[in-house]
Design an enzyme around this catalytic site. Structure first.
Site, short mmCIF file in Angstrom:
data_model
loop_
_atom_site.label_atom_id
_atom_site.label_comp_id
_atom_site.label_asym_id
_atom_site.label_seq_id
_atom_site.Cartn_x
_atom_site.Cartn_y
_atom_site.Cartn_z
N ASP A 44 46.40 72.37 74.57
CA ASP A 44 47.56 73.26 74.53
C ASP A 44 47.17 74.55 75.25
OD1 ASP A 44 49.88 74.77 73.70
OD2 ASP A 44 50.12 73.39 72.03
N GLU A 91 53.08 80.99 69.86
CA GLU A 91 52.52 80.80 71.22
C GLU A 91 52.32 82.16 71.89
OE1 GLU A 91 51.26 78.69 73.12
OE2 GLU A 91 51.90 76.65 72.61
N ASN A 147 50.56 73.74 80.38
CA ASN A 147 49.81 74.44 79.34
C ASN A 147 48.44 74.84 79.87
OD1 ASN A 147 50.63 75.21 76.68
ND2 ASN A 147 51.14 73.07 76.25
#
Length: 309
Positions: free
Chosen positions: A216, A14, A154
């Site tokens: 996401d 991430e 997100n």
């Protein structure tokens, strides 16, 4: 054509960003509790990846103008002055750290650090988006709750003109947009930017039923287009500021997590991905799962925004 970065495997990658001064890609492994960065020319025989172990799960990070990083860990926002250096708490989390942690975030163009939270049980929409302002001035550093009532924060991104803020709730399959006054740091005119269909009951990747995935992490290119990684959808989607879907780019992983632009010309598209909890047969069919992927694109991205303190 996608290429995996050598030795970039993570459980859940991430928060990637390209550091222009170091000519390096940084990213996180959330469950692996680590910061990673490339050393040397990516793809060259001498290129390596460094890993820095952290005490708790990192949700997001950004480079700091004066050196080092600002990192949102499970229980608060921390400052590290150098790679592998000591972590100094700057702001404590307002959530219950037993059931919640920080997740997606980044800096805005004025140097404020934004970090959203996540409800790990995913049983209620009690997560929020915070803005941490530590810029030099007469006022001491402050953390402010800007938006609330999501389950998994997100997809945070800011338009190139600093007039629109995008934010997603992954569990609700929605990306929203707000008018944003960057100087005053106020948000207004909330609207749905994209609403995706929920995951069909009983869906698995091998079924013929179509599923776009759920939104996401995200980024913005120089044309103001919003790029979002579609978790379980095996694709990145690109949307014009009007909301029109202008591209769908397949990726060789089921669960892309967040894109960013890098390279000297900002025309290399990177995307992190996840493998934690995925079925064994999927990982066999998609061995790149958990790696960082890259490909060249026509439209460049925007340079990373640095934390100012």
């Amino acid at each position: 054509m996608w290429t995996s970065i050598e030795d970039s495997l993570c459980e859940l990658g991430e928060s990637p960003f390209w550091h222009p001064h170091e000519r390096a890609l940084y990213w996180l492994d959330i469950p692996g509790r680590a910061v990673l960065r490339t050393r040397g020319e990516i793809g060259s025989p001498t290129a390596t990846v460094e890993r820095w172990a952290l005490p708790t799960e990192p949700g997001c990070m950004a480079p700091a103008r004066s050196g080092g990083l600002v990192i949102a860990l499970r229980d608060g926002i921390y400052r590290a002055r150098e790679w592998g250096g000591s972590l100094v708490a700057m702001a404590r989390a307002e959530h219950d750290v037993r059931t919640m942690r920080f997740n997606d975030g980044k800096c805005d163009a004025l140097g404020r650090f934004w970090a959203g939270s996540l409800n790990e049980a995913k049983d209620r929409a009690n997560a929020a988006l915070y803005c941490f302002d530590a810029r030099p001035g007469d006022v001491s550093p402050t953390i402010t709750s800007m938006l609330e009532h999501v389950t998994t924060a997100n997809g945070l991104a800011f338009s190139p003109d600093n007039r629109t803020l995008y934010w997603a709730d992954t569990a609700a399959h929605v990306v929203r947009a707000w008018d944003w006054d960057a100087e005053a740091n106020t948000l207004s005119h909330a609207r749905v930017f994209q609403q995706f269909d929920p995951k069909p009951a009983g869906w698995v990747p091998s079924t013929p039923t179509h599923y776009d995935g759920r939104p996401d992490g995200a980024t913005i290119d120089a044309a103001g287009h919003y790029w979002v990684a579609m978790f379980e959808g095996a694709q990145l989607l690109r949307f014009a500021p009007t909301g029109e879907r202008v591209a769908a780019i397949a990726v060789p992983v089921q669960c892309p997590t967040m894109p960013c632009f890098g390279g000297d010309d900002l025309r290399t598209l990177f995307v992190t991905s996840g493998r934690k909890g995925r079925p064994a047969d999927e990982l066999v069919q998609r061995p790149a799962s958990g790696t960082v992927l890259s490909m060249r694109v026509d439209t460049p991205g925007l340079p990373v925004s640095f934390f100012e303190d």
